[in-house]
Write an enzyme that holds these catalytic residues in place. Structure first.
Site, mmCIF file in Angstrom:
data_model
loop_
_atom_site.group_PDB
_atom_site.id
_atom_site.type_symbol
_atom_site.label_atom_id
_atom_site.label_comp_id
_atom_site.label_asym_id
_atom_site.label_seq_id
_atom_site.Cartn_x
_atom_site.Cartn_y
_atom_site.Cartn_z
ATOM 1 N N SER A 139 38.041 34.384 45.105
ATOM 2 C CA SER A 139 36.961 33.980 46.002
ATOM 3 C C SER A 139 37.256 32.562 46.467
ATOM 4 O O SER A 139 37.864 31.772 45.728
ATOM 5 C CB SER A 139 35.626 34.017 45.257
ATOM 6 N N TYR A 152 30.506 31.823 38.246
ATOM 7 C CA TYR A 152 31.327 32.575 39.199
ATOM 8 C C TYR A 152 32.464 31.694 39.727
ATOM 9 O O TYR A 152 33.632 32.098 39.720
ATOM 10 C CB TYR A 152 30.441 33.063 40.348
HETATM 11 N N1 NAP Z 1 31.272 40.434 48.690
HETATM 12 C C1 NAP Z 1 31.761 39.244 48.937
HETATM 13 O O1 NAP Z 1 31.291 38.520 49.846
HETATM 14 C C2 NAP Z 1 32.923 38.724 48.150
HETATM 15 C C3 NAP Z 1 33.532 37.543 48.584
HETATM 16 C C4 NAP Z 1 34.602 37.042 47.858
HETATM 17 C C5 NAP Z 1 35.059 37.725 46.745
HETATM 18 N N2 NAP Z 1 34.464 38.877 46.351
HETATM 19 C C6 NAP Z 1 34.989 39.560 45.167
HETATM 20 O O2 NAP Z 1 35.300 40.889 45.500
HETATM 21 C C7 NAP Z 1 35.198 41.709 44.328
HETATM 22 C C8 NAP Z 1 34.360 42.939 44.674
HETATM 23 O O3 NAP Z 1 33.060 42.524 45.015
HETATM 24 P P1 NAP Z 1 32.071 43.375 45.916
HETATM 25 O O4 NAP Z 1 31.474 42.447 46.887
HETATM 26 O O5 NAP Z 1 32.744 44.621 46.396
HETATM 27 O O6 NAP Z 1 30.951 43.693 44.825
HETATM 28 P P2 NAP Z 1 30.125 45.019 44.488
HETATM 29 O O7 NAP Z 1 29.905 45.881 45.676
HETATM 30 O O8 NAP Z 1 28.957 44.527 43.712
HETATM 31 O O9 NAP Z 1 31.117 45.823 43.516
HETATM 32 C C9 NAP Z 1 31.380 45.376 42.223
HETATM 33 C C10 NAP Z 1 32.129 46.475 41.483
HETATM 34 O O10 NAP Z 1 32.393 46.020 40.141
HETATM 35 C C11 NAP Z 1 31.895 47.010 39.217
HETATM 36 N N3 NAP Z 1 31.432 46.334 38.009
HETATM 37 C C12 NAP Z 1 30.401 45.452 37.898
HETATM 38 N N4 NAP Z 1 30.246 45.087 36.617
HETATM 39 C C13 NAP Z 1 31.192 45.773 35.905
HETATM 40 C C14 NAP Z 1 31.529 45.834 34.529
HETATM 41 N N5 NAP Z 1 30.860 45.125 33.601
HETATM 42 N N6 NAP Z 1 32.558 46.632 34.156
HETATM 43 C C15 NAP Z 1 33.234 47.356 35.065
HETATM 44 N N7 NAP Z 1 32.967 47.342 36.388
HETATM 45 C C16 NAP Z 1 31.957 46.551 36.782
HETATM 46 C C17 NAP Z 1 30.746 47.686 39.971
HETATM 47 O O11 NAP Z 1 30.463 48.993 39.496
HETATM 48 P P3 NAP Z 1 29.396 49.269 38.313
HETATM 49 O O12 NAP Z 1 28.190 48.443 38.616
HETATM 50 O O13 NAP Z 1 29.171 50.735 38.363
HETATM 51 O O14 NAP Z 1 30.069 48.857 37.056
HETATM 52 C C18 NAP Z 1 31.340 47.770 41.368
HETATM 53 O O15 NAP Z 1 32.202 48.868 41.480
HETATM 54 C C19 NAP Z 1 34.590 40.823 43.248
HETATM 55 O O16 NAP Z 1 35.602 40.354 42.391
HETATM 56 C C20 NAP Z 1 34.005 39.667 44.020
HETATM 57 O O17 NAP Z 1 33.928 38.476 43.268
HETATM 58 C C21 NAP Z 1 33.401 39.392 47.029
#
Ligand code: NAP
Length: 245
Positions: A139, A152
């Protein structure tokens, strides 16, 4: 590296960016393994994509990580791409709301320690294939921390440092290490936040393009602009991040 014919583990592949990455790789004839906690979502994915392999695991739990690695070794010995994508982002203010120790540690465990453990435990499998890749989903807050998201930001800084060190150690091997730094993306993680968001599909497309071009770090959209600003004026980058919606 080629983006076809690989066997790929995507953590947190059931929603958001992980799901979009899984779908993009699937469309290019790769074998897909997805893990996350929510079994109903995994079952739904399995129904939609019968040739995917799904595995329920809570990656904050070391025993689950070890069992996942055993499952990969037994069922998918040819794994050659690991995408450390699962993550959570929790706002916390140490002065006004004391987070529970479990919540504090859990965020670090998922965002950093799970990626560390998987990279380390799956390395022997990755070293076996002619060309392999570890993608760590970071991130911009790892480089320009935001005070509302202290754990985070710290976890993503740690993940970024790990990526650099791993890349250097593995330089002479078949395993590359890449960082994907998405901008604000339209997923569950920040459903409440306003402002322009990139689609998860565009982030996935940028990743596949970066892999084809052997890039070390992929910063789609505004993520690359913030990076450029932070190099010229770290103070301005901090102010922009603190003021973002
Ligand atoms: N969205 C953004 O703006 C953004 C920006 C920069 C970086 N990122 C990074 O991108 C990545 C994906 O984020 P996203 O935005 O796609 O988030 P998201 O839609 O909330 O997806 C998160 C995923 O992680 C899984 N997860 C959460 N807790 C978990 C646990 N304890 N064990 C195993 N799996 C777990 C969730 O499934 P379950 O809840 O079913 O476990 C889900 O599949 C993250 O690393 C985030 O930091 C996101």
């Amino acid at each position: 590296m080629q983006t076809t014919g690989n066997t790929i583990l995507i953590t947190g592949g059931s929603t958001g960016i992980g799901r979009a990455i899984a779908r993009a790789f699937h469309a290019q004839n790769n074998r897909i393994i997805v893990t996350s906690r929510n079994q109903a979502r995994l079952a739904q994915l399995q129904q939609e994509f019968p040739d995917w392999s799904t595995y329920p695991a809570d990656l904050t739990c070391t025993a689950d990580v070890i069992e996942l690695v055993a499952f990969i070794e037994e069922q998918h010995g040819s794994l050659n791409i690991l995408v450390n994508n699962a993550g959570q982002q929790t706002a916390c203010n140490f002065l006004h709301q004391v987070p529970s120790p479990a919540a504090l540690v859990g965020e670090m465990r998922l965002n950093f320690e799970a990626a560390l453990l998987l990279a380390s435990l799956l390395l022997p499998v990755l070293l076996h294939s002619p060309a392999a890749l570890i993608v760590n989903v970071g991130s911009a807050l790892g480089a320009v921390p935001r005070s509302a998201y202290p754990v985070y930001s710290a976890s993503k800084a740690a993940l970024s440092a790990l990526s650099v060190c791993l890349r250097r150690q593995l330089r002479e091997t078949n395993v590359s290490v890449m960082e994907l730094v998405p901008p604000l993306t339209d997923t569950l993680m920040n459903a409440e936040r306003s402002g322009p968001k990139m689609s998860p599909e565009s982030v996935a497309e940028a990743l596949l393009c970066g892999i084809q071009n052997n890039r070390r770090t992929i910063r789609p959209g505004s993520s690359s602009i913030l990076h450029a600003i932070s190099r010229v004026s770290p103070g301005l980058a901090s102010r922009l991040v603190e003021a973002s919606p």
